[in-house]
Design a protein around this motif. Sequence first.
Motif, PDB file in Angstrom:
ATOM      1  N   CYS A  26      31.500  72.694  45.699  1.00 59.21           N
ATOM      2  CA  CYS A  26      31.792  73.930  46.364  1.00 59.21           C
ATOM      3  C   CYS A  26      32.917  73.827  47.468  1.00 59.21           C
ATOM      4  O   CYS A  26      33.926  74.559  47.618  1.00 59.21           O
ATOM      5  N   ALA A  27      32.497  72.788  48.462  1.00 63.38           N
ATOM      6  CA  ALA A  27      33.485  72.806  49.492  1.00 63.38           C
ATOM      7  C   ALA A  27      34.738  72.208  48.967  1.00 63.38           C
ATOM      8  O   ALA A  27      35.703  72.828  49.553  1.00 63.38           O
ATOM      9  N   LEU A  28      34.782  71.195  48.272  1.00 60.02           N
ATOM     10  CA  LEU A  28      36.059  70.566  47.916  1.00 60.02           C
ATOM     11  C   LEU A  28      36.715  71.545  47.062  1.00 60.02           C
ATOM     12  O   LEU A  28      38.137  71.825  47.101  1.00 60.02           O
ATOM     13  N   PHE A  29      36.113  72.285  46.108  1.00 65.33           N
ATOM     14  CA  PHE A  29      36.870  73.344  45.340  1.00 65.33           C
ATOM     15  C   PHE A  29      37.561  74.458  46.072  1.00 65.33           C
ATOM     16  O   PHE A  29      38.722  74.986  46.032  1.00 65.33           O
ATOM     17  N   GLY A  30      37.058  74.715  47.281  1.00 70.77           N
ATOM     18  CA  GLY A  30      37.520  75.860  48.092  1.00 70.77           C
ATOM     19  C   GLY A  30      38.690  75.284  48.971  1.00 70.77           C
ATOM     20  O   GLY A  30      39.490  76.369  48.694  1.00 70.77           O
ATOM     21  N   PHE A  31      38.839  74.277  49.004  1.00 70.84           N
ATOM     22  CA  PHE A  31      40.192  73.828  49.626  1.00 70.84           C
ATOM     23  C   PHE A  31      41.130  73.561  48.644  1.00 70.84           C
ATOM     24  O   PHE A  31      42.256  73.858  48.720  1.00 70.84           O
ATOM     25  N   LEU A  32      40.658  72.720  47.468  1.00 65.03           N
ATOM     26  CA  LEU A  32      41.766  72.415  46.532  1.00 65.03           C
ATOM     27  C   LEU A  32      42.368  73.581  45.579  1.00 65.03           C
ATOM     28  O   LEU A  32      43.308  73.743  45.351  1.00 65.03           O
ATOM     29  N   ALA A  33      41.485  74.843  45.725  1.00 64.42           N
ATOM     30  CA  ALA A  33      41.812  76.105  45.037  1.00 64.42           C
ATOM     31  C   ALA A  33      43.228  76.724  45.810  1.00 64.42           C
ATOM     32  O   ALA A  33      43.932  77.323  45.590  1.00 64.42           O
ATOM     33  N   GLN A  34      43.079  76.488  47.429  1.00 65.26           N
ATOM     34  CA  GLN A  34      44.046  76.793  48.273  1.00 65.26           C
ATOM     35  C   GLN A  34      45.474  76.144  47.711  1.00 65.26           C
ATOM     36  O   GLN A  34      46.527  76.689  47.829  1.00 65.26           O
ATOM     37  N   VAL A  35      45.204  74.806  47.603  1.00 65.67           N
ATOM     38  CA  VAL A  35      46.268  74.156  47.213  1.00 65.67           C
ATOM     39  C   VAL A  35      46.992  74.610  45.849  1.00 65.67           C
ATOM     40  O   VAL A  35      48.074  74.899  45.587  1.00 65.67           O
ATOM     41  N   MET A  36      46.087  74.613  44.909  1.00 68.83           N
ATOM     42  CA  MET A  36      46.345  75.024  43.333  1.00 68.83           C
ATOM     43  C   MET A  36      46.965  76.273  43.379  1.00 68.83           C
ATOM     44  O   MET A  36      48.005  76.633  42.534  1.00 68.83           O
ATOM     45  N   TRP A  37      46.418  77.375  44.102  1.00 70.55           N
ATOM     46  CA  TRP A  37      46.733  78.683  43.630  1.00 70.55           C
ATOM     47  C   TRP A  37      47.459  79.618  44.847  1.00 70.55           C
ATOM     48  O   TRP A  37      48.165  80.611  44.739  1.00 70.55           O
ATOM     49  N   ASN A  38      47.316  79.010  46.177  1.00 73.32           N
ATOM     50  CA  ASN A  38      47.869  79.908  47.439  1.00 73.32           C
ATOM     51  C   ASN A  38      49.044  79.035  48.137  1.00 73.32           C
ATOM     52  O   ASN A  38      49.190  79.370  49.141  1.00 73.32           O
ATOM     53  N   SER A  39      49.501  77.610  47.482  1.00 65.75           N
ATOM     54  CA  SER A  39      50.406  77.049  48.417  1.00 65.75           C
ATOM     55  C   SER A  39      51.775  76.695  47.398  1.00 65.75           C
ATOM     56  O   SER A  39      52.074  75.600  47.464  1.00 65.75           O
ATOM     57  N   ALA A  40      52.182  77.715  47.032  1.00 65.88           N
ATOM     58  CA  ALA A  40      53.381  77.427  46.000  1.00 65.88           C
ATOM     59  C   ALA A  40      54.491  76.599  46.878  1.00 65.88           C
ATOM     60  O   ALA A  40      54.647  76.941  47.968  1.00 65.88           O
ATOM     61  N   GLY A  41      55.168  75.648  46.319  1.00 64.40           N
ATOM     62  CA  GLY A  41      56.046  74.591  46.976  1.00 64.40           C
ATOM     63  C   GLY A  41      55.665  73.793  47.923  1.00 64.40           C
ATOM     64  O   GLY A  41      56.602  73.135  48.729  1.00 64.40           O
TER      65      GLY A  41
END
Length: 304
Positions: A247-262
Amino acid sequence: MCRMGIFGNSIQARVAGKGLKYLWNKSKPFTLAVVVVVGAVNVAYYVKRYQRRKKWNSVGQDIVVLHMFPRGRFCPNLSPFVVKLETYLRMAEIPYQVDFEEPLGPKGKSPWISLNGEEIGDSQLIMEMLGPKYGKDFSSHLSTEQLAIARAMRIMIEDHFLWSLAVWRFDIDAGQAFLNSIEAPYILRFVIALFRRRIVSASRVQGMGRHNHEEVVEMGRKDLKALSLCLGTKPFLTGDKPAEVDCALFGFLAQVMWNSAGSPYLQMLESECTNLQAYCHRIKERFWPDWGQCLNPPQSEIVQ
């Protein structure tokens, strides 16, 4: 000389006293008006606060009220800790409702929960409290070594990679990807600009912000590489079954995947660490079948 000095001070005191009295008489109506307005605002705030808590307490016994920031355009939230906790609630099948009215909790952070009249902050402490209460333990089958690795990976991501991501998001990228990931009116964009400066300042206090941008990015890349190597070909970090750490790892990787374009971190997931990208989709598909409906604005189809 001494008596003259005392006499002079006495005159100055009387003149100052008369001046203050004059100013008070002139400004008394304004001062009283300010006191009344401030008092009314405070009363209205506490009344509204009381009404909100009354509403939250009426949702039902053992139903969690999850307090969070507004939904994002591409990911259910722009806070990794919110996504972490909401993913856990879904994994544990704990009934919950979402609240956006009061995102900051008793510790001044988001997320937090209300449960049976009690207010609890910190995503990790909340999970550790909810597990025993609802009889949920997704790590009981793990060895002591696996538990140690899970804890080490979680702390690396939450306490180290967090700052690498924050520096990229609010300093290197100047908050552009962040703003593009949320429906924000003009006034909110101004507030976010102030928030951005606060985060940049906090990163310097923490230490990450004292490094140059290349050094910060390299530190973040090393964190992601270590996580990728630890995950390997396993479906989840500790094996075939998801555990709390996911859950914790997904919380951060989700930010990279969908909220960190470029970002260099997204580029890394798309090239060197494709297993982390697949890991994200795996968790999203398993615990977020309504992902599209949890976006703002809602999407009729699940956004990849």
